[in-house]
Design an enzyme around this catalytic site. Structure first.
Site, mmCIF file in Angstrom:
data_model
loop_
_atom_site.group_PDB
_atom_site.id
_atom_site.type_symbol
_atom_site.label_atom_id
_atom_site.label_comp_id
_atom_site.label_asym_id
_atom_site.label_seq_id
_atom_site.Cartn_x
_atom_site.Cartn_y
_atom_site.Cartn_z
ATOM 1 C CD GLU A 22 8.128 21.799 14.540
ATOM 2 O OE1 GLU A 22 8.118 21.482 15.747
ATOM 3 O OE2 GLU A 22 7.228 21.467 13.723
ATOM 4 C CD GLU A 58 7.180 23.582 19.122
ATOM 5 O OE1 GLU A 58 6.662 22.455 18.908
ATOM 6 O OE2 GLU A 58 7.154 24.506 18.301
#
EC number: 3.2.1.23
Length: 681
Positions: free
Chosen positions: A161, A320
């Protein structure tokens, strides 16, 4: 035209994965080895096909500089391989260990206020730091050297991320890197002065050494400088990703390399994902519901559509999401029964090649111990576990859809640079939110049961009968020409207010607003007239219909366009509020005030008619119908987010894959359920 297709193989897939990906982040280092065997046994019971490993393991893999301990990871990967579970192997470069920061405290990022962050969280990284870059290359090389040929390896997962929680650092190292980036980007100091408009407020620079990052100033700083710094910060992160990717490509050829995006969370807007999509071999995304009272499944669909678009329409992977509640919002409710499956399969309907979670086993310690997992604290005698096992079976039943592509109906223009520019200080109204406009227009299209592709403003739009522009404050001249060509060629365009205003340097286009979009819209705007908080205006339209707008009005002058809706009150009373411009073979609509999703229906209905898009009134609200198509066949996903059974029409007879029932005519979709039909045609 901007190229928005990935640089890697267009259909790159995890090596050795013959089914859809199902699993999650696995952090065995948080548990004694006696638990690992149980983990793998339960993974098999749940239908897990792939797990992500090692993402936050730097301190264990390299406990001191240059000293590696791979034994525990060897045992984990061997155990997973022996059980037929593929591995998405992370490079742990999102969280450098304590020894690294003790040796290199200047690698910790500095805020615009001059405060240096401390060690103890994650993502505390100055991406310009030479020491960090050296350490990143070293650990990536060590991992690739050791595991390139491991039989469990399916995918390389670089970092985690990017941009979360820190994207920009304002230290002296970054200042020097920024000056170099400016030289390379603009070519000369004079070009920088021109781009930034430094004649304003005596900001002209006489040498590159005088330029610093846009640190905190007494009042608003130079917006063009701030915009360029967003670009610089994005470029530094991408440069570090490429360093790791190239090492992995060289030492582990044939294994795709990715990093997990967060495309549609407004808190994660620091990356230009059009550019990032060209760097990865496989686009992957993380998505978490924002539970603020809105229809969360609409934002989910938007995230999936945007991620697929960043992938150039190719299959991508949801890397995710949450089985139930998260832990980082002000309030974190659990998901309702069945919601996990609907969320997961909605992503699959919109192009994902599976559904992965954070995480496999819920942590007992650390900041994320209250974040849900596939295997919760409650263990296997729990609703979440039972639903995870059921979902694993459903995902397994959909293996044949691999490689098919989602079919879109319309396009929405999206540009991160415009978003960055719009979010800078001293704009006409703080109540105008570019992201809110994108959300609202998307919701209006969703409620018309239209599947959306997102597109860059300079991309080829000829395949779409309808293109919507929710907020394009920054629009280049090339984007303006592109939209005019699109409409002249027969396309239908819908543009919202405060679009086309500035160029790529945040300089107002010469002449009246809306600058780059004047010609295609057939109008000018004399003045913006934002409303005070709580104020509203009324619009009068065909056959006496009325709409209510807020936040924004404009003094619009027709220059070829016709008025469809007019203001009846406010400062713009009697002036055009919504216009329609016939240009060439197509039509361009303009909406000069803020309308909610329901009110936008009054604009989108005739716009869809202009585009030749038939209404889909037979489909109930909050029931998604999405198609995937490819060599394997044609598949129709029906996702019922309501509390009642519904029937939807089928274009052809087929077989429902989750129940193996035959379906024809009208398909029954139970309340809260998902059905996937392989059509015979």
């Amino acid at each position: 035209m901007a190229d928005t297709t990935p640089a890697g193989e267009p259909d790159a897939a995890p090596v050795g994965l013959t089914r859809l990906a199902f699993g999650g982040d696995y952090n065995p280092e948080q548990w004694p080895e006696t638990v690992w065997t149980e983990d793998v046994r339960l993974m098999r019971e749940a239908g897990v096909t792939m797990v992500s490993v090692g993402i936050f393991s730097w301190a264990l893999l390299e406990p001191a500089e240059g000293a590696y301990e791979f034994g525990w990871l060897d045992r984990v990967l061997d155990l997973l391989h022996d059980s037929g579970i593929r591995v998405d192997l992370g490079t742990p470069t999102m969280a450098p260990p304590a020894w690294f920061y003790r040796a290199h405290p200047d690698a910790l990022p500095v805020t615009a206020d001059g405060v240096r962050y401390a060690f103890g969280s994650r993502g505390a990284i100055c991406h310009s730091s030479p020491a960090y870059r050296e350490a990143v290359a070293r650990i990536a090389t060590a991992l690739a050297t050791r595991y390139a040929d491991h039989p469990a390896l399916a995918l390389w997962h670089v970092h985690n991320e990017y941009g979360v929680p820190v994207s920009a650092c304002y230290c002296d190292t970054c200042a020097a890197a920024f000056r170099l980036w400016l030289r390379e980007t603009h070519g000369s100091l004079e070009a920088v002065n021109e781009a930034w408009g430094t004649a304003f407020w005596s900001q002209r620079y006489g040498s590159f050494d005088e330029i610093d990052p846009p640190r905190t100033t007494p009042t608003v700083g130079n917006p063009a400088q701030a915009l360029d710094y967003r670009r610089f910060a994005d470029a530094m992160m991408r440069e570090n990703f490429r360093t790791e990717r190239d090492i992995l490509h060289r030492l582990s050829p044939g294994v795709p390399v990715t990093t997990n995006f967060m495309t549609a969370l407004s808190q994660c807007d620091s990356l230009d994902y059009w550019a990032w999509g060209r760097e990865v071999d496989l686009v992957t995304n993380d998505h978490y519901l924002i539970t603020d009272g809105r229809r969360t499944h609409v934002n989910l669909a938007m995230a999936a559509d945007l991620t697929r678009s960043v992938a150039g329409g190719a299959p991508w992977l949801l890397l995710e999401h949450a089985t139930s509640g998260v832990n980082w919002q002000p309030r974190n409710p659990a998901k309702a029964p069945g919601e996990m499956a609907r969320n997961s399969l909605s992503h699959v309907a919109r192009g994902s090649e599976g559904a992965m979670f954070f995480q496999w086993r819920q942590s007992r310690r650390g900041a994320e111990k209250f974040h849900s997992a596939m295997l919760p604290h409650a263990g296997t005698d729990s609703r979440v576990w039972r639903e995870a096992v059921e979902l694993g079976a459903d995902v397994g039943a959909l293996a044949e859809i691999r490689g098919t592509r989602t079919v879109a109906d319309v396009a929405v223009l999206w540009d991160w640079h415009s978003w960055w520019a719009q979010s800078l200080e001293w704009r006409p109204s703080e109540d105008h939110d570019a992201r809110e406009r994108a959300d609202t227009f998307y919701e209006a299209l969703y409620d018309r049961h239209l599947t959306v592709d997102f597109a860059h403003p300079e991309a080829d739009l000829s395949a779409y009968p309808l293109v919507v522009v929710p907020a394009l404050y920054l629009a280049t001249e090339a984007a303006g020409r592109n939209l005019r060509t699109y409409v002249e060629g027969g396309g239908t365009l819908v543009v919202s207010y405060f679009s086309g205003i500035v160029d790529e340097h945040d300089a107002v286009h010469p002449g009246p607003y809306p600058g780059a979009l004047r010609e295609v819209l057939g109008l000018t705007v004399e003045e913006h007239s934002p409303l005070l908080k709580g104020q509203q205006v009324t619009l009068a339209g065909p056959d006496g219909a009325a709409l209510t707008g807020d936040v924004w009005t404009e003094f619009v002058v027709e220059r070829g366009a016709e008025t469809v809706w007019s203001y009846t009150d406010g400062l713009a009373a009697g002036r055009p509020a919504v216009t329609r411009h016939r240009l060439g073979e197509g039509t361009a609509w303009y909406v000069s005030t803020r309308l909610d999703a329901e009110a936008l229906t009054a604009i989108l209905t005739p716009a869809c008619a202009d585009a030749g898009i038939e209404p889909r009134d037979e489909l109930p609200r909050d029931v998604e119908v999405v198609r995937r198509s490819g060599a394997a066949g044609e598949y129709l996903f029906a996702i019922n987010h309501t509390g009642a059974d519904v029937k939807i029409p089928l274009p052809d007879a087929g077989t429902e894959l989750l129940t193996v029932d035959r379906a024809s005519g009208r398909l029954t979709v139970p309340a809260g359920a998902v059905r996937v039909v392989r059509l015979d045609g």
